[in-house]
Design an enzyme around this catalytic site. Structure first.
Site, short mmCIF file in Angstrom:
data_model
loop_
_atom_site.label_atom_id
_atom_site.label_comp_id
_atom_site.label_asym_id
_atom_site.label_seq_id
_atom_site.Cartn_x
_atom_site.Cartn_y
_atom_site.Cartn_z
N ARG A 131 16.60 53.52 25.86
CA ARG A 131 16.00 52.52 26.43
C ARG A 131 16.59 51.40 25.89
O ARG A 131 16.70 51.10 24.07
CB ARG A 131 14.64 52.73 25.58
CG ARG A 131 13.46 53.20 26.41
CD ARG A 131 12.07 54.02 26.58
NE ARG A 131 12.48 54.09 25.55
CZ ARG A 131 11.66 54.26 23.85
NH1 ARG A 131 12.47 52.76 23.62
NH2 ARG A 131 11.54 55.05 22.83
N TYR B 194 19.48 55.12 33.42
CA TYR B 194 19.24 55.28 31.90
C TYR B 194 17.44 55.92 32.63
O TYR B 194 16.16 54.39 32.85
CB TYR B 194 19.51 54.92 30.34
CG TYR B 194 18.04 56.21 28.95
CD1 TYR B 194 18.67 56.49 29.38
CD2 TYR B 194 17.02 55.14 29.06
CE1 TYR B 194 18.28 57.78 28.19
CE2 TYR B 194 16.60 56.48 28.59
CZ TYR B 194 16.52 57.49 27.81
OH TYR B 194 16.08 58.05 26.98
N LYS C 86 8.09 55.10 31.42
CA LYS C 86 7.13 54.40 30.24
C LYS C 86 6.86 53.14 31.83
O LYS C 86 5.94 52.10 30.66
CB LYS C 86 8.73 54.04 29.70
CG LYS C 86 9.26 55.22 28.42
CD LYS C 86 8.03 55.84 28.34
CE LYS C 86 7.89 57.47 27.47
NZ LYS C 86 9.10 57.22 26.47
N HIS D 192 1.04 57.46 25.44
CA HIS D 192 2.52 57.67 24.59
C HIS D 192 1.82 59.13 23.74
O HIS D 192 2.32 59.20 22.67
CB HIS D 192 3.25 56.98 23.67
CG HIS D 192 4.45 57.51 23.34
ND1 HIS D 192 5.21 57.37 23.01
CD2 HIS D 192 5.22 58.13 24.26
CE1 HIS D 192 6.49 57.37 22.60
NE2 HIS D 192 6.44 57.97 24.03
N SER E 240 9.59 58.20 20.42
CA SER E 240 10.66 58.73 20.71
C SER E 240 10.99 59.57 19.89
O SER E 240 11.29 59.09 18.51
CB SER E 240 10.79 57.68 21.97
OG SER E 240 10.51 57.13 22.53
N CYS F 209 10.38 62.06 17.70
CA CYS F 209 9.70 62.55 16.80
C CYS F 209 9.14 64.27 17.11
O CYS F 209 8.54 64.35 16.61
CB CYS F 209 8.86 61.95 16.36
SG CYS F 209 9.78 60.20 15.36
N ASP G 110 4.44 63.78 26.78
CA ASP G 110 4.83 62.29 25.95
C ASP G 110 3.83 61.36 27.14
O ASP G 110 3.50 60.58 26.19
CB ASP G 110 6.40 62.02 27.02
CG ASP G 110 6.58 60.92 26.63
OD1 ASP G 110 6.67 60.61 25.74
OD2 ASP G 110 7.31 59.95 27.60
N ARG H 219 19.74 64.08 27.65
CA ARG H 219 18.07 64.55 28.01
C ARG H 219 18.52 66.01 29.36
O ARG H 219 19.09 66.11 29.22
CB ARG H 219 17.41 63.63 28.19
CG ARG H 219 17.48 62.72 27.55
CD ARG H 219 16.06 62.70 26.41
NE ARG H 219 15.88 61.19 25.61
CZ ARG H 219 14.42 61.07 25.33
NH1 ARG H 219 13.27 61.95 26.06
NH2 ARG H 219 14.75 60.14 24.59
#
Ligand code: SAT
Ligand code: MN
Length: 594
Positions: free
Chosen positions: A83, A211, A220, A240, A262, A264, A291, A379
């Site tokens: 991002r 991406y 998002k 989130h 993100s 974590c 998420d 990912r």
């Protein structure tokens, strides 16, 4: 009214609702000049045709069909792997509505800038129209959107990440409203890249990136930035957060929503496997989402949550049989990998897995001198239905009732393993003052401590001051709000090693929370919150040194005082719109510490 006439009227209205969508698609095609327009229905045949197309043009590479059936590797442009917060804007008529937490542009300027980029950008390409629904298709909490994109990679990812295609289009026809998202990969030039949001118009324009978070607009851009705006207007929360169900040996399941920045460990916590002793005792863990969480008060005053997504876009590195066997099982077939490495026999590979890579994420022969084999933000995209721990309630249109909200970040020092907020206001302060070290999920330096309120710093579509006020507003007569906790899995010792083993052992922390929710155990009151009493926290069977155990639960008033002073300054940076109650809460804690 006569039934026949009313159904004619309804048909007319449905058609005119779709006319709005048709007009927008026509206008967009006139601007972007694609060679073809394809309306996506979400069918297997459409999916197969897109895979074939991308295999032909090299944008998807088939993986070893014996070890990873029907799975693919996509390699991004190396300048387009995360991002881009510095290129992400919220365009509201008033600058103050976007707040100091967002980059702002006037809507007219934002549209002009983006439309210049979009002009003619789809020449030689196909324009795909993707109707999608965020949330179970029959859920009153779900919301629809339509993404227009020129990227077949986006289409196949959206198919896994959302309820995409014919059913969503039908819901849009009856509802009329939808979030408009326009996306083009453009030239993938970082200097011609912007992710713009127009919350007042419920629209998004994204150019120049392929991406995930920049291109899969349902995620998002819609489900957090635009949805947080809608949620504020309509009295709910778009967060989130992962959602996980914890079933205790008595067969009762508590649902927990947890916010972490993100990369974590949200996916790991959502798919946690209980330690053996807990499994033997009958504990089970159920994944609802990893998420994003949309929640709103139900008739009984509790918060009910849905996962608006239908798949996982998870971080690959570190995912292993030790850390997350459920994720590994999920991605053993029908998965799209992005920017991972390859083994000699064409299996996807990343740091944390056994074996050795042959090619790195850019397709070069692996050389450690070039850095990690898999990109740190590589990912996997996979349907949630492939998850062995997928909750039977995950598709419940009414959502699941939330017993606890958890906030957490990467804090190498000071912040203990777990503490509980005294009440809702204190809980909102705990969320608002969250801090964490940055990760590879966004471009920029990694490992820098920053404030990331509710893990929403990159995702809140409006002024944080108004957002905190909205959160505080949930406390009203009749509300049965969840308890709020803060956790820190990332505490380090003097030797720089993590003090807490994490992963499955995190269930011990969740167990304490549930006992608190059920009122079975007490807690030790401190100025900053309620800490577990030693006797109430199960450390049995853990190879934890006495010093580590001491430090993980320690309260250091002097250091907390410095932290609270910093938090006070941070909150003050949001100006006059900040709810005085939060500042008062912070000052109150400071006064006890002094
Ligand atoms: O890139 S995404 O925003 O989709 C994933 C993340 O950073 O949380
Ligand atoms: Mn995320």
């Amino acid at each position: 009214m006569n039934a026949a006439i009313s159904s004619v009227d309804e048909n007319k209205t449905a058609r005119s609702r779709l006319a709005r969508l048709n007009d927008w698609v026509a206008q967009t095609a006139a601007l972007t000049r694609p060679d073809a327009v394809q309306w996506c229905d979400g069918s297997d045949a459409e999916y197969a045709a897109l895979l074939e197309l991308m295999q032909k043009d090299g944008s998807l590479l088939p993986l070893n069909p014996d070890t990873h059936p029907r799975s693919w590797l996509h390699r991004s442009d190396p300048r387009d792997v995360a991002r881009v917060e510095h290129l992400t804007f919220v365009c509201t008529s008033e600058k103050d509505a976007a707040g100091p937490n967002n980059h702002w542009m006037a809507p007219a300027d934002g549209h002009r800038k983006m439309d210049e980029l979009f002009a003619g950008c789809m020449r030689g390409r196909t324009l795909y129209v993707i109707p999608y629904c965020m949330g179970p298709i029959d859920s009153p909490l779900a919301r629809c959107g339509v993404e227009i994109t020129d990227s077949p990679y986006v289409v196949v990812n959206m198919r896994m990440m959302t309820r995409m295609g014919a059913a969503a289009l039908t819901r849009i026809e009856t509802e009329g409203s939808f979030v408009k998202g326009l996306h083009s990969t453009g030239e993938l030039d970082p200097d011609r890249r912007f992710i713009m949001h127009f919350p007042e118009e419920l629209s998004i324009k994204s150019y120049g990136s392929g991406y995930g978070g920049n291109a899969l607009l349902g995620k998002k851009c819609h489900a957090l930035r635009i949805a947080s705006w809608q949620a504020r207007q309509e009295g709910w929360l778009a967060e989130h957060m992962l959602i996980v169900g914890i079933e205790n040996p008595r067969g009762e399941t508590h649902y927990i929503a947890a916010a972490f920045p993100s990369a974590c460990g949200k996916t790991n916590l959502a798919m946690l496997i209980p330690p053996e002793s807990y499994r033997d005792a009958g504990w089970k863990v159920w994944t609802v989402g990893d998420d994003i969480c949309w929640m709103r008060p139900g008739a009984d005053g509790r918060l009910y949550a849905i996962n608006p997504e239908a798949g996982f876009f998870g971080v690959a590195p570190g995912t292993s049989a030790n850390s997350n066997p459920n994720a590994l099982a999920c991605i053993s077939h029908d998965t799209i990998f992005t920017n991972v490495a390859l083994t000699q026999d064409n299996q996807p590979w990343w740091e944390g897995l056994e074996g050795t890579p042959a090619l790195d994420w850019q397709g070069r022969a692996y050389d450690p001198a070039n850095g990690p084999a898999a990109h740190p933000n590589s990912r996997f995209t996979v349907s949630a239905r492939q998850c062995p721990s997928y909750s039977p309630r995950a598709e419940d249109p009414q959502g699941v009732p939330i017993s606890a909200i958890v906030f957490g970040g990467r804090r190498p020092s000071l912040v203990p393993l777990v503490f509980e907020a005294r009440d809702w206001t204190h809980g909102v302060l705990v969320g608002a003052s969250m801090g964490s070290e940055t990760t590879a999920a966004a471009t920029g330096a990694v490992g820098v401590m920053r404030r990331d309120p509710m893990a929403m710093k990159p995702f809140c579509g409006y002024n944080f001051a108004d957002y905190f006020t909205h959160w505080l507003g949930f406390e009203k007569p009749g509300a049965q709000l969840p308890k709020v906790f803060h956790v820190n899995w990332f505490r380090k010792g003097a030797d720089g090693q993590f003090l807490w083993p994490g992963f499955g052992e995190n269930l011990r922390v969740l167990e304490w929370m549930i006992e608190r929710v059920e009122g079975r155990v007490g807690a030790e009151e401190t100025a900053v919150g309620r800490f577990p009493a030693k006797a109430d926290f199960n450390l049995e069977g853990l190879a934890l040194s006495a010093e580590a155990a001491e430090e993980l639960f320690a309260f250091h008033p002097g250091e907390w005082k410095a932290e609270l002073l910093e938090i006070g300054d941070y909150l003050a940076s949001y100006g006059d719109g900040m709810p005085p109650r939060l500042q008062q809460e912070a000052s109150h804690i400071l006064s006890i510490l002094e």
